[in-house]
Design a protein around this motif. Sequence first.
Motif, short mmCIF file in Angstrom:
data_model
loop_
_atom_site.label_atom_id
_atom_site.label_comp_id
_atom_site.label_asym_id
_atom_site.label_seq_id
_atom_site.Cartn_x
_atom_site.Cartn_y
_atom_site.Cartn_z
N ASP A 84 -2.20 -8.55 -2.03
CA ASP A 84 -0.95 -7.89 -1.63
C ASP A 84 0.30 -8.83 -1.55
OD1 ASP A 84 -2.76 -5.57 -1.15
OD2 ASP A 84 -3.55 -6.71 0.76
N VAL A 85 0.32 -9.69 -2.31
CA VAL A 85 1.55 -10.58 -2.24
C VAL A 85 2.69 -9.75 -2.56
CG1 VAL A 85 2.56 -12.49 -3.33
CG2 VAL A 85 0.11 -12.55 -3.02
N ASP A 86 2.73 -8.79 -3.58
CA ASP A 86 3.76 -8.21 -3.72
C ASP A 86 3.91 -6.89 -3.12
OD1 ASP A 86 4.25 -9.87 -6.03
OD2 ASP A 86 3.05 -8.65 -7.47
N ASN A 87 3.10 -6.81 -2.17
CA ASN A 87 3.26 -5.56 -1.17
C ASN A 87 3.92 -6.01 -0.05
OD1 ASN A 87 3.18 -3.07 0.25
ND2 ASN A 87 0.88 -3.10 0.43
N GLN A 88 5.31 -5.60 0.08
CA GLN A 88 6.13 -5.82 1.41
C GLN A 88 5.55 -5.36 2.53
OE1 GLN A 88 10.18 -4.69 0.59
NE2 GLN A 88 10.32 -6.39 -1.21
N LEU A 89 4.80 -4.03 2.73
CA LEU A 89 4.36 -3.53 3.81
C LEU A 89 2.92 -4.08 4.29
CD1 LEU A 89 4.71 0.43 3.03
CD2 LEU A 89 6.00 -1.23 4.31
N ALA A 90 2.45 -5.15 3.49
CA ALA A 90 1.17 -5.89 4.05
C ALA A 90 1.61 -7.11 4.79
CB ALA A 90 0.44 -6.30 2.82
N ALA A 91 2.83 -7.43 4.66
CA ALA A 91 3.44 -8.81 5.66
C ALA A 91 2.28 -9.90 5.50
CB ALA A 91 3.56 -8.15 6.81
N VAL A 92 2.00 -10.29 4.13
CA VAL A 92 1.30 -11.35 3.86
C VAL A 92 1.74 -12.68 4.41
CG1 VAL A 92 0.07 -12.80 2.16
CG2 VAL A 92 0.52 -10.27 1.83
N GLU A 93 3.23 -12.89 4.63
CA GLU A 93 3.50 -14.20 5.23
C GLU A 93 3.37 -14.21 6.77
OE1 GLU A 93 5.13 -11.79 3.43
OE2 GLU A 93 6.13 -12.76 1.59
N TYR A 94 3.07 -13.13 7.24
CA TYR A 94 2.88 -13.06 8.71
C TYR A 94 1.63 -12.63 9.24
CZ TYR A 94 8.01 -12.79 8.07
OH TYR A 94 9.43 -13.02 7.28
N VAL A 95 0.76 -12.09 8.32
CA VAL A 95 -0.57 -11.32 8.86
C VAL A 95 -1.32 -12.41 9.67
CG1 VAL A 95 -1.73 -12.08 6.85
CG2 VAL A 95 -2.34 -10.29 8.00
N LYS A 96 -1.48 -13.76 9.12
CA LYS A 96 -2.23 -14.75 9.95
C LYS A 96 -1.61 -15.11 11.27
CE LYS A 96 -3.85 -17.14 5.82
NZ LYS A 96 -3.89 -18.61 4.96
N ASP A 97 -0.39 -15.21 11.34
CA ASP A 97 0.24 -15.28 12.71
C ASP A 97 0.03 -14.02 13.85
OD1 ASP A 97 1.12 -17.82 12.16
OD2 ASP A 97 2.94 -17.29 11.32
N VAL A 99 -12.61 -16.76 0.32
CA VAL A 99 -11.80 -15.97 -0.27
C VAL A 99 -10.40 -15.69 0.27
CG1 VAL A 99 -12.02 -13.85 -1.60
CG2 VAL A 99 -14.07 -15.04 -1.23
N ASP A 100 -9.51 -15.68 -0.37
CA ASP A 100 -8.15 -15.21 -0.05
C ASP A 100 -8.04 -13.73 -0.12
OD1 ASP A 100 -5.53 -15.27 0.73
OD2 ASP A 100 -4.71 -16.19 -1.05
N ILE A 101 -8.15 -13.16 1.00
CA ILE A 101 -8.36 -11.65 0.87
C ILE A 101 -6.96 -11.00 0.99
CG2 ILE A 101 -10.44 -11.62 2.46
CD1 ILE A 101 -8.89 -10.96 4.76
N ASP A 102 -5.83 -12.00 0.78
CA ASP A 102 -4.46 -11.36 0.87
C ASP A 102 -3.89 -11.71 -0.61
OD1 ASP A 102 -4.36 -10.44 3.62
OD2 ASP A 102 -4.22 -12.42 4.28
N ALA A 103 -4.76 -12.04 -1.61
CA ALA A 103 -3.99 -12.62 -2.81
C ALA A 103 -3.71 -11.25 -3.55
CB ALA A 103 -5.07 -13.21 -3.57
#
Length: 425
Positions: A165-178, A159-163
């Motif tokens: 929070d894509v529009d939430n800038q505070l969640a930092a979805v682009e960098y959370v895995k790194d 399951v993609d648990i970050d789906a």
Amino acid sequence: MASRVIAPPQRKRDGVVAGIPKPKAPERNNRRALRDVGNLVIRGVYGKSQQVSRPVTRGFSAQACNVEINNKKKPVIGDGVAVVPKRKLTTKPPQKEVVVVKRPKPETAVIEISLDAEEAKLGTQKSSVKDVQISTAVLSASSKVPCGLVDKTKKTQIVDIDAGDVDNQLAAVEYVKDLYKFYKMAESSIQIHDYMGSQNQINENMRMILVDWLVEVHHVYKLSPETLYLTVQIIDRYLSTRLVHRKELQLLGISSMLLAGKYVDIWAPMVNDLVCISERAYSKEHILGMEKSILAKLGWSLSGPTPYVFLVRFVKAAMADKEMENMAFFLTELGLMHYGMLKFCPSMLAASAVYAARCTLNKSPHWDETLNFHTGYSEPRLIECAKQLVSFHSRSAEVKRNSVYRKYSASELCSVALLAPAKML
């Protein structure tokens, strides 16, 4: 009178006047078939001749030439003139491609197929073959599952648990895995070794009493949860580098909470408040002096990953409700109090707390592929740590001073401390 010589009349021989040469008959077009087509020469590029070698169709070409010459109409000769029958002008037929099909028999079969017909045929066959393959794969897969030939658990998708929070800038979805890859690498560098053997003034029980008191102070001042985890980590890191006297242990605790509050919270506790809560056992200068000593020993590095960093991520991966989230935090804070849990890295402590919480609340399954992917731990690796957390839960009501048990017995935290521990662990 002159006399004329009169020539005698010439006789005709076989219808030809003697003395006049017989006209030559027109030469006939004498052609014969080539017995060997290996000497066929064609004009190539730039006028150069090229030898064509066709071993497969050599015999067939020779036979075709003989048939064509025998069936060809010969020119009719009449009155010394060759008359060639006229051919009808027809449109150029479409080119044909000769395909040789090999068979086990020595004879070779030649099949003539039109290019236009072949393209149309291939166009219809491609779609039909594709449809047959797709339908066959679906039917075979659906027939294997009821028979037990395919394990359904292996096909479960992560399951993609970050789906959400894509529009939430505070969640930092682009960098959370790194970020969590870096946390996994960084936790090994700050792993705390066994230091209690080198401390001659304090023991494990004294450390448990200090952490229990800090949990209560943290709850009174309503600091963020991460502040508590960072406070305990600063204490353990300092104790692993320097000997501390028994009278300075509480001073180390409140100074560590002051640093953690400055690092995490927006509104950190005031120094005067910490003086009052310690019943003025230490002055303001004592607290600030210990604060400088801690920063010097730790090299001003306070950014090590704590169990809270991993716990937030793992609870999200478990798609937990409020009750399960509180149960996971309750078990993790029980683990903070016990010195023996330092042998487990922060990520394993957080993952074991989530696993023990799911077992306590009878969540099915206890561990799935999504949790395995995001935590990096399989279920067998968490059994040992989870059993210890459940044992702490079973004995928490018997301990006289247990701020964690009282804190999570409140109704606003779903009273998870009052639930029965997991029997399977």
